[in-house]
Design an enzyme around this catalytic site. Structure first.
Site, PDB file in Angstrom:
ATOM      1  N   HIS A 105       0.591  -1.162   0.036  1.00 18.75           N
ATOM      2  CA  HIS A 105       0.022   0.012  -0.112  1.00 18.75           C
ATOM      3  C   HIS A 105       0.786   1.152   0.060  1.00 18.75           C
ATOM      4  CE1 HIS A 105      -3.741  -2.284   1.698  1.00 18.75           C
ATOM      5  NE2 HIS A 105      -3.615  -2.395   0.498  1.00 18.75           N
ATOM      6  N   GLU A 199      -8.065  -9.740  17.694  1.00 22.98           N
ATOM      7  CA  GLU A 199      -9.735 -10.490  17.553  1.00 22.98           C
ATOM      8  C   GLU A 199      -9.729 -11.356  16.612  1.00 22.98           C
ATOM      9  OE1 GLU A 199     -11.975  -6.970  18.014  1.00 22.98           O
ATOM     10  OE2 GLU A 199     -11.346  -6.464  15.887  1.00 22.98           O
TER      11      GLU A 199
HETATM   12  C1  BJW Z   1      -3.964  -5.841  17.034  1.00 25.24           C
HETATM   13  C2  BJW Z   1      -3.472  -5.060  17.922  1.00 25.24           C
HETATM   14  C3  BJW Z   1      -2.486  -5.551  18.554  1.00 25.24           C
HETATM   15  C4  BJW Z   1      -4.906  -3.814  16.855  1.00 25.24           C
HETATM   16  N1  BJW Z   1      -1.884  -6.573  18.178  1.00 25.24           N
HETATM   17  N2  BJW Z   1      -3.532  -6.934  16.733  1.00 25.24           N
HETATM   18  C5  BJW Z   1     -15.602   0.647  -3.536  1.00 25.24           C
HETATM   19  C6  BJW Z   1     -14.954   1.866  -3.905  1.00 25.24           C
HETATM   20  C7  BJW Z   1     -13.565   1.619  -4.162  1.00 25.24           C
HETATM   21  C8  BJW Z   1     -12.933   0.574  -3.843  1.00 25.24           C
HETATM   22  C9  BJW Z   1     -13.687  -0.672  -3.450  1.00 25.24           C
HETATM   23  C10 BJW Z   1     -14.972  -0.468  -3.083  1.00 25.24           C
HETATM   24  N3  BJW Z   1     -15.359  -1.638  -2.852  1.00 25.24           N
HETATM   25  C11 BJW Z   1     -14.477  -2.710  -2.766  1.00 25.24           C
HETATM   26  C12 BJW Z   1     -13.247  -1.947  -3.163  1.00 25.24           C
HETATM   27  C13 BJW Z   1     -11.938  -2.513  -3.075  1.00 25.24           C
HETATM   28  C14 BJW Z   1     -11.200  -1.983  -1.869  1.00 25.24           C
HETATM   29  C15 BJW Z   1     -11.681  -2.459  -0.696  1.00 25.24           C
HETATM   30  O1  BJW Z   1     -11.364  -3.939  -0.656  1.00 25.24           O
HETATM   31  N4  BJW Z   1     -12.712  -2.049   0.303  1.00 25.24           N
HETATM   32  C16 BJW Z   1     -13.107  -2.667   1.139  1.00 25.24           C
HETATM   33  C17 BJW Z   1     -13.477  -1.782   2.130  1.00 25.24           C
HETATM   34  C18 BJW Z   1     -14.296  -3.531   0.838  1.00 25.24           C
HETATM   35  N5  BJW Z   1      -9.760  -2.271  -2.154  1.00 25.24           N
HETATM   36  C19 BJW Z   1      -9.093  -1.313  -2.940  1.00 25.24           C
HETATM   37  O2  BJW Z   1      -9.713  -0.381  -3.477  1.00 25.24           O
HETATM   38  C20 BJW Z   1      -7.750  -1.676  -3.171  1.00 25.24           C
HETATM   39  N6  BJW Z   1      -7.357  -1.697  -4.518  1.00 25.24           N
HETATM   40  C21 BJW Z   1      -7.971  -2.509  -5.376  1.00 25.24           C
HETATM   41  O3  BJW Z   1      -8.823  -3.555  -4.862  1.00 25.24           O
HETATM   42  O4  BJW Z   1      -7.767  -2.513  -6.640  1.00 25.24           O
HETATM   43  C22 BJW Z   1      -8.307  -3.505  -7.731  1.00 25.24           C
HETATM   44  C23 BJW Z   1      -7.607  -4.805  -7.605  1.00 25.24           C
HETATM   45  C24 BJW Z   1      -8.400  -5.971  -8.094  1.00 25.24           C
HETATM   46  C25 BJW Z   1      -8.148  -7.234  -8.065  1.00 25.24           C
HETATM   47  C26 BJW Z   1      -6.884  -7.349  -7.588  1.00 25.24           C
HETATM   48  C27 BJW Z   1      -5.970  -6.312  -7.068  1.00 25.24           C
HETATM   49  C28 BJW Z   1      -6.271  -5.267  -7.327  1.00 25.24           C
HETATM   50  C29 BJW Z   1      -7.010  -0.789  -2.642  1.00 25.24           C
HETATM   51  C30 BJW Z   1      -6.893  -0.749  -0.867  1.00 25.24           C
HETATM   52  C31 BJW Z   1      -5.939   0.531  -0.699  1.00 25.24           C
HETATM   53  C32 BJW Z   1      -6.002   0.535   1.119  1.00 25.24           C
HETATM   54  N7  BJW Z   1      -5.746   1.779   1.532  1.00 25.24           N
HETATM   55  C33 BJW Z   1      -5.681   1.984   2.649  1.00 25.24           C
HETATM   56  C34 BJW Z   1      -5.047   3.568   3.050  1.00 25.24           C
HETATM   57  C35 BJW Z   1      -3.807   3.831   2.287  1.00 25.24           C
HETATM   58  C36 BJW Z   1      -2.433   3.760   3.571  1.00 25.24           C
HETATM   59  C37 BJW Z   1      -2.670   4.458   4.654  1.00 25.24           C
HETATM   60  O5  BJW Z   1      -3.034   5.630   4.537  1.00 25.24           O
HETATM   61  O6  BJW Z   1      -1.832   4.033   5.678  1.00 25.24           O
HETATM   62  O7  BJW Z   1      -4.535   1.083   3.515  1.00 25.24           O
HETATM   63  S1  BJW Z   1      -7.103   1.727   3.706  1.00 25.24           S
HETATM   64  C38 BJW Z   1      -6.365   1.156   5.066  1.00 25.24           C
HETATM   65  O8  BJW Z   1      -6.951  -0.197   5.215  1.00 25.24           O
HETATM   66  C39 BJW Z   1      -4.623   1.020   4.924  1.00 25.24           C
HETATM   67  C40 BJW Z   1      -4.624  -0.348   5.567  1.00 25.24           C
HETATM   68  O9  BJW Z   1      -3.260  -0.885   5.004  1.00 25.24           O
HETATM   69  C41 BJW Z   1      -5.606  -1.154   5.044  1.00 25.24           C
HETATM   70  C42 BJW Z   1      -5.826  -2.279   5.982  1.00 25.24           C
HETATM   71  O10 BJW Z   1      -6.303  -2.231   7.471  1.00 25.24           O
HETATM   72  P1  BJW Z   1      -5.630  -2.929   8.403  1.00 25.24           P
HETATM   73  O11 BJW Z   1      -4.143  -2.821   8.484  1.00 25.24           O
HETATM   74  O12 BJW Z   1      -6.136  -4.132   8.348  1.00 25.24           O
HETATM   75  O13 BJW Z   1      -6.094  -2.025   9.817  1.00 25.24           O
HETATM   76  P2  BJW Z   1      -7.435  -2.235  10.544  1.00 25.24           P
HETATM   77  O14 BJW Z   1      -7.632  -0.990  11.456  1.00 25.24           O
HETATM   78  O15 BJW Z   1      -8.506  -2.571   9.651  1.00 25.24           O
HETATM   79  O16 BJW Z   1      -7.436  -3.608  11.327  1.00 25.24           O
HETATM   80  C43 BJW Z   1      -6.413  -3.529  12.459  1.00 25.24           C
HETATM   81  C44 BJW Z   1      -6.374  -4.973  13.169  1.00 25.24           C
HETATM   82  O17 BJW Z   1      -5.447  -5.230  14.106  1.00 25.24           O
HETATM   83  C45 BJW Z   1      -7.828  -5.202  13.715  1.00 25.24           C
HETATM   84  O18 BJW Z   1      -8.478  -6.493  13.554  1.00 25.24           O
HETATM   85  C46 BJW Z   1      -7.309  -5.211  15.461  1.00 25.24           C
HETATM   86  O19 BJW Z   1      -8.106  -5.954  16.156  1.00 25.24           O
HETATM   87  C47 BJW Z   1      -6.102  -5.622  15.283  1.00 25.24           C
HETATM   88  N8  BJW Z   1      -5.054  -4.925  16.378  1.00 25.24           N
HETATM   89  N9  BJW Z   1      -4.285  -3.600  17.850  1.00 25.24           N
HETATM   90  C48 BJW Z   1      -2.703  -7.438  17.348  1.00 25.24           C
HETATM   91  N10 BJW Z   1      -1.858  -4.913  19.598  1.00 25.24           N
END
Ligand code: BJW
Length: 231
Positions: A105, A199
């Site tokens: 990302h 979780e």
């Molecule tokens: C702990 C803890 C501790 C806490 N110990 N654990 C409608 C419009 C546009 C797009 C879409 C759409 N519908 C679907 C999409 C696709 C979209 C998507 O998936 N959306 C979903 C919401 C459904 N995806 C995309 O758009 C991606 N691109 C894409 O799909 O391109 C087409 C493609 C097709 C086929 C193949 C390939 C590609 C791009 C996604 C870009 C994500 N960008 C972000 C922001 C930019 C980076 C930044 O600013 O930092 O990336 S969003 C944000 O979420 C960030 C993260 O990397 C990403 C994931 O989040 P993460 O890391 O999982 O964090 P959390 O907060 O969700 O979870 C934390 C976890 O840790 C929790 O479970 C806690 O319990 C746990 N935790 N403390 C252990 N101490």
């Protein structure tokens, strides 16, 4: 033996960097449509730069925690191959000593010209008017993959996943695709899968095994087990 590890915001939470979807997460404080989409950047680049400038500053003040350090130890001491694919835009894996780290990302330390695609090291503070060092266009953006954009290194990541022996997911909610689909890709290829998270994630049912707790406890314990088994 090859281990592919996916990390998310949860692994950096104990270093003081916010997660996205927890109760106090970044998406409860900011509208993701405004700060993490190309459309939001086109509407208000100054707001987006402000968001990432603050995250860059927080990252500079943060330090790797025991989970990052344990993964670096695994790469150093394990006889096989260890690859980290991170969704995180911080550099805490690298600062802990990991070398094989792919940022799917993007990276807070990078700047990208939205006009010509040129990349360079981001200054601490980026502004919308910064000219591209290559083409001169004032369309400088953080080198971050926003919603609707293609994550980096997808072909390489999918190839690594299907050729792995073990896929481990750490600190990610399983909310954002394509990363949330990696467990399914790995499982279909016959790769063993393990989730380490605070979780159960949204995709926890797809893993062979799950462990719940803080990354700083779970990850060092798991690394110690793997290294002990390998002796
Ligand atoms: C702990 C803890 C501790 C806490 N110990 N654990 C409608 C419009 C546009 C797009 C879409 C759409 N519908 C679907 C999409 C696709 C979209 C998507 O998936 N959306 C979903 C919401 C459904 N995806 C995309 O758009 C991606 N691109 C894409 O799909 O391109 C087409 C493609 C097709 C086929 C193949 C390939 C590609 C791009 C996604 C870009 C994500 N960008 C972000 C922001 C930019 C980076 C930044 O600013 O930092 O990336 S969003 C944000 O979420 C960030 C993260 O990397 C990403 C994931 O989040 P993460 O890391 O999982 O964090 P959390 O907060 O969700 O979870 C934390 C976890 O840790 C929790 O479970 C806690 O319990 C746990 N935790 N403390 C252990 N101490």
């Amino acid at each position: 033996m090859k281990i592919v590890i996916l990390t998310g915001a949860g692994i950096s939470a104990e270093s003081g960097l916010g997660t996205f979807r927890d109760v106090d997460g970044l998406w409860t404080q900011y509208d993701l449509e405004e700060v993490a989409t190309p459309e939001g950047f086109a509407r208000n680049p100054a707001l987006v730069h402000e968001f990432y400038n603050a995250r860059r500053a927080n990252c500079l003040n943060a330090a790797p925690n025991a989970a990052h350090t344990a993964l670096a130890r695994l790469e150093r001491e394990f006889a096989g191959e260890v690859l980290i694919v991170t969704q995180n835009v911080d550099d805490l894996h690298e600062r802990a000593g990991s070398r094989a780290v792919w940022h799917m990302h993007g990276d807070l330390a990078g700047a990208l010209c939205a006009a010509c695609g040129f990349r360079w090291d981001a200054p601490k503070v980026m502004t919308a008017g910064d000219p591209c060092p290559d083409c001169g266009a004032a369309m400088t953006r953080p080198d971050i993959v926003w919603f609707g954009e293609m994550p980096y290194l997808m072909d390489e990541i999918l190839a690594a996943l299907v050729s792995a022996d073990l896929f481990v997911s750490i600190g990610t909610s399983g909310n954002v695709y394509p990363a949330a689909g990696f467990v399914e890709v790995a499982a279909q290829a016959g790769v063993a899968t393990l989730e380490l998270n605070l979780e159960a994630s949204d995709v926890a049912s797809g893993f062979d095994a799950t462990r719940q707790g803080m990354a700083s406890d779970l990850v060092p314990a798991w690394v110690a087990e793997v290294l002990a088994q390998a002796v």
